[in-house]
Write a protein that holds these residues in place. Structure first.
Motif, PDB file in Angstrom:
ATOM      1  N   THR B   6       0.819  -1.203   0.000  1.00  0.00           N
ATOM      2  CA  THR B   6       0.000   0.000   0.000  1.00  0.00           C
ATOM      3  C   THR B   6       0.856   1.257   0.000  1.00  0.00           C
ATOM      4  N   THR B   7       1.901   1.262   0.835  1.00  0.00           N
ATOM      5  CA  THR B   7       2.763   2.457   0.868  1.00  0.00           C
ATOM      6  C   THR B   7       3.426   2.669  -0.484  1.00  0.00           C
ATOM      7  N   THR B   8       3.902   1.604  -1.096  1.00  0.00           N
ATOM      8  CA  THR B   8       4.529   1.751  -2.403  1.00  0.00           C
ATOM      9  C   THR B   8       3.559   2.320  -3.421  1.00  0.00           C
ATOM     10  N   LYS B   9       2.330   1.775  -3.411  1.00  0.00           N
ATOM     11  CA  LYS B   9       1.318   2.232  -4.366  1.00  0.00           C
ATOM     12  C   LYS B   9       1.053   3.720  -4.156  1.00  0.00           C
ATOM     13  N   GLU B  10       0.897   4.126  -2.886  1.00  0.00           N
ATOM     14  CA  GLU B  10       0.625   5.527  -2.582  1.00  0.00           C
ATOM     15  C   GLU B  10       1.779   6.405  -3.010  1.00  0.00           C
ATOM     16  N   ALA B  11       3.012   5.943  -2.729  1.00  0.00           N
ATOM     17  CA  ALA B  11       4.187   6.737  -3.081  1.00  0.00           C
ATOM     18  C   ALA B  11       4.247   6.964  -4.577  1.00  0.00           C
ATOM     19  N   GLN B  13       1.751   6.885  -6.712  1.00  0.00           N
ATOM     20  CA  GLN B  13       0.674   7.781  -7.129  1.00  0.00           C
ATOM     21  C   GLN B  13       1.013   9.222  -6.784  1.00  0.00           C
ATOM     22  N   ASN B  14       1.561   9.442  -5.579  1.00  0.00           N
ATOM     23  CA  ASN B  14       1.952  10.801  -5.177  1.00  0.00           C
ATOM     24  C   ASN B  14       2.989  11.371  -6.113  1.00  0.00           C
ATOM     25  N   ALA B 150      -8.361  -1.859  -2.101  1.00  0.00           N
ATOM     26  CA  ALA B 150      -7.052  -1.397  -1.642  1.00  0.00           C
ATOM     27  C   ALA B 150      -5.950  -1.884  -2.573  1.00  0.00           C
ATOM     28  N   TRP B 151      -6.082  -3.072  -3.109  1.00  0.00           N
ATOM     29  CA  TRP B 151      -5.006  -3.646  -3.914  1.00  0.00           C
ATOM     30  C   TRP B 151      -5.175  -3.354  -5.382  1.00  0.00           C
TER      31      TRP B 151
END
Lengths: 375, 369
Positions: B6-11, B13-14, B150-151
């Motif tokens: 999740t953190t990787t995905k968010e990073a 996207q950011n 989430a995934w």
């Protein structure tokens, strides 16, 4: 008067058992539908009418029609008396009885106060979309029936208009969302991030930005107008064609131009027909939820549309509450309980009353028009 | 592991968002008129220059677990096969027997998927883009519609399509007999007084806005139907007792009510348009009323009645509000293997009470994304 066919056929034998059985079966089906419809109306009237009407003077509960929508607070006071107060009255109560304890507090969103916001919003949406649809629809009908020559292209346009009438309303909602909410050009000095394209105007720092009108009254009106355009165009064309050709010929023979003929000799006679048929379109506009869900409607709003506006034009850019969407909210988002019944059935009753009055009006007016207009 | 993903995905996207911001700042700087403004914008752009987070690191950890995953899958496969082999052919209790039967039926599919999993894990490349043809195919034939997960999100149109078709089927099964039957009765058998009363009433149903019908469905009809289905004397009906208020059948009933006026008025018109000479000729030959109706008039009006039915179908398929309110909110293909009872399935998730528009049912979920 009985028509001759029935008179002739009355004398035929009809005593067979099978004959009678089929008749009874078909009759039962028919009356089953009628009974279902009657039950439906009876339920809404039984639960909804007491909210709006009362047996004591002044007979109508104007509070429900004229108050703003609020959250309902239900609680017991120290004496065990149950109170049901809308949010504003509740805060007054709390101020007055600061020390008094409150037991079993419950809140129900959208269930207190009245429904003036949704009523006003529906009225604005209806008026706006009818103005747009009548303007474009009547213009298109005049072109199609008075100016256009029979050609494959015009034939295709007619076909397209007919097809437009069969499109589900949610697709119009999606179309309105994609076009009017997200993509229509506006003139602004501060283009939004999601603008699809910006063109400079060379007047100070204003640009034409294709960023849409957001969810707003004007976007909802435009979407609804698209939805009823086919109805308006077809009805207008029909009433234009009902004006005898002799009227036009006479006017043209007197030396009037095409436009003068249309304005003075065709439009005045077809106008009653156009307006009556568009009453039917009003019924549809007022009753539809799907097109405005994503383009104009908002579930809760504290101000009436024209309150707290910086500029009169901001009215068009603000979101509104709408009666059908309000009913959707009341049905889908709050649990049914004895305290929400008033808001739920009251809103549905008012809404049904409105739509049915419009629908009945258009039926009667059309029937009268048909009887009257015989050249 | 989930947290890391999740953190990787968010990073990522950011970083994408920042990149976009920076590009727009640079574009603005290129158009800026005076020098100081341009300097400022450029400085902003440089300040917002973000490190693109490497996905190789997290990928490495993920890839390292591949052998573990494969081993687990293989063990599971073997264990399942072993269990299945040990299952008795039949059990004493009927409920247990039913479950056993279901398990036996599902087992080959499950084992097959398990057997293929290790190979698929090995073949998967994270940096390989999905071909367009694959995307379109999985959109048209995908069996999952999961959004806001989430995934990963899945966009398979099949559950939505099947939901729509089943609701329309239920609605038409009810509306065609009722609408056409009423039209035949009113046109052929009813007295003029009956005609004058019933016709406007049925046409009045058409004016009821669909959201009101949905409201009635959610507050009144659904409850009534559920209570009715729980009567012991009705337990022979397939699918009864219904446990949920909101299901395909409730929505189908309400949509049937919506399409009956359309079917009725158009079918009645079609019957009315049959030349009266047909009926007179039939009468003159000594046919009874019912023979005339069913052998002469209805066949002559058949194409008109069919058109009426199709227009009714159009109204049902295109309806949103009733379905939105009444059909339940679970996006899932009903289990046809359970037999006829599936018409009452598709219940909403338990907590559908006061949520925002996050659970949008079949037809309009596409709008949210």
């Amino acid at each position: 008067m009985l028509n001759p066919e029935t008179l002739i056929r009355k004398g035929l034998p009809k005593g067979h058992l099978k004959d009678r059985l089929v008749r009874v079966l078909l009759g039962a089906t028919t009356y089953f539908i009628v009974i279902i419809a009657a039950l439906l109306f009876a339920k809404i009237i039984k639960d909804g009418a007491p909210v709006l009407f009362s047996t004591k003077a002044p007979y109508v509960d104007l509070g429900f029609l004229l108050d703003k929508n609020q959250t309902l607070h239900v609680f017991d006071d120290a004496q065990g008396v149950r109170h049901q107060l809308p949010a504003s009255a509740y805060s007054d109560y709390v101020k007055q009885h600061e020390d008094a304890p409150i037991y079993n507090p419950q809140t129900f969103s959208y269930s207190g106060g009245g429904i003036v916001g949704p009523i006003v919003g529906t009225a604005l949406l209806t008026i706006g979309s009818m103005i747009l649809a009548l303007f474009f629809g009547v213009c298109a009908a005049i072109y199609l029936s008075e100016y256009a020559k029979q050609s494959p292209f015009i034939h295709a346009v007619r076909l397209a208009i007919l097809n437009l009438a069969g499109i589900p309303s949610i697709v119009f909602g999606l179309f309105g969302f994609a076009v009017f909410v997200l993509a229509v050009p506006v003139i602004t000095s501060t283009p939004s991030d999601r603008s699809l394209l910006t063109l400079p105007l060379f007047i100070s720092n204003y640009v034409i930005s294709f960023q849409g009108w957001n969810s707003s009254l004007i976007a909802g009106c435009a979407t609804l107008a698209c939805m009823i355009l086919p109805v308006i165009i077809t009805a207008s064309e029909e009433s234009l064609r009902a004006v005898p050709q002799g009227f036009r010929d006479a006017s043209l023979a007197m030396g009037a131009t095409r436009w003068q003929t249309i304005r003075k000799c065709v439009l005045p006679f077809s106008l009653p027909g156009i307006l009556t048929s568009s009453l039917l379109a009003i019924t549809r506009v007022a009753g539809e939820t799907a097109p405005i869900m994503f383009t104009a409607a908002v579930a809760a709003k504290d101000d009436l549309p024209w309150e707290s506006l910086a500029h009169p034009f901001d009215l068009l850019a603000s979101q509104v509450q709408a009666l059908p969407y309000h009913i959707y909210t009341l049905a889908a988002r709050i649990p049914a309980s004895e305290y929400t019944r008033r808001a739920q059935y009251g809103s549905v009753f008012v809404f049904l009353l409105l739509v049915m009055t419009l629908s009945l009006g258009s039926m009667i007016l059309r029937a009268r028009l048909r009887a009257k207009l015989k050249w | 592991m989930t947290a890391a993903v999740t953190t990787t995905k968010e990073a990522v996207q950011n970083a994408d968002l920042l990149e976009k911001d920076r590009n727009s700042l640079l574009a603005a700087a290129a158009h800026a008129k005076d020098l100081t403004e341009r300097q400022k914008l450029l400085a902003d752009a440089h300040a917002s220059l973000a490190e693109k987070p490497g996905i190789d690191g997290p990928m490495q950890t993920l890839m390292l677990r591949q052998p573990d995953c494969i081993a687990t899958h293989t063990t599971l496969h073997q264990a399942c096969a072993g269990i299945l082999a040990k299952l008795p052919p039949s059990l004493s209790q009927s409920e247990a027997n039913r479950l056993l039967h279901a398990a036996n039926k599902a087992a080959p599919l499950f084992l097959d998927a398990l057997g293929q999993a290790p190979l698929q894990i090995l073949q998967w490349r994270h940096d390989q883009p999905v071909p367009l043809a694959d995307a379109i195919r999985s959109f048209l034939t995908g069996k999952d519609w999961v959004t806001g997960g989430a995934w990963q999100d899945f966009y398979g149109i099949l559950p939505l399509l099947i939901g729509s078709l089943m609701i329309s089927l239920v609605a038409l099964c009810l509306a065609i007999p009722a609408g056409v039957g009423a039209a035949i009765y009113i046109n052929q058998f009813a007295s003029p007084t009956e005609q004058a009363v019933v016709k406007p009433v049925i046409e009045f149903i058409q004016a009821i806005p669909s959201v009101v019908l949905g409201f009635i469905g959610i507050l009144v009809f659904g409850t009534v139907l559920r209570d009715l289905s729980q009567l012991d004397s009705l337990s022979w009906v397939p699918g009864f007792p219904i446990e949920e208020r909101l299901n395909i059948f409730t929505a189908g009933c309400l949509l049937a009510l919506m399409s009956i006026p359309t079917i009725f008025s158009l079918a009645e018109d079609a019957l009315n348009n049959v030349p009266s000479a047909y009926a007179e000729a039939s009468d003159a030959l000594g046919a009874s009323r019912i023979q005339t109706s069913f052998r002469v008039i209805i066949p002559a009006a058949f194409s008109g009645i069919l058109a009426a039915v199709l227009l009714g179908l159009g109204r049902v398929i295109g309806e949103t509000m009733v379905v939105l309110l009444v059909a339940g909110k679970r996006i899932k293909i009903p289990d046809f293997s359970a037999g006829l009872g599936c018409w009452a399935s598709m219940p909403p998730p338990t907590s559908s009470s006061a949520g925002p528009i996050t659970n949008i049912p079949p037809r309009c979920s596409i709008l949210k994304h």
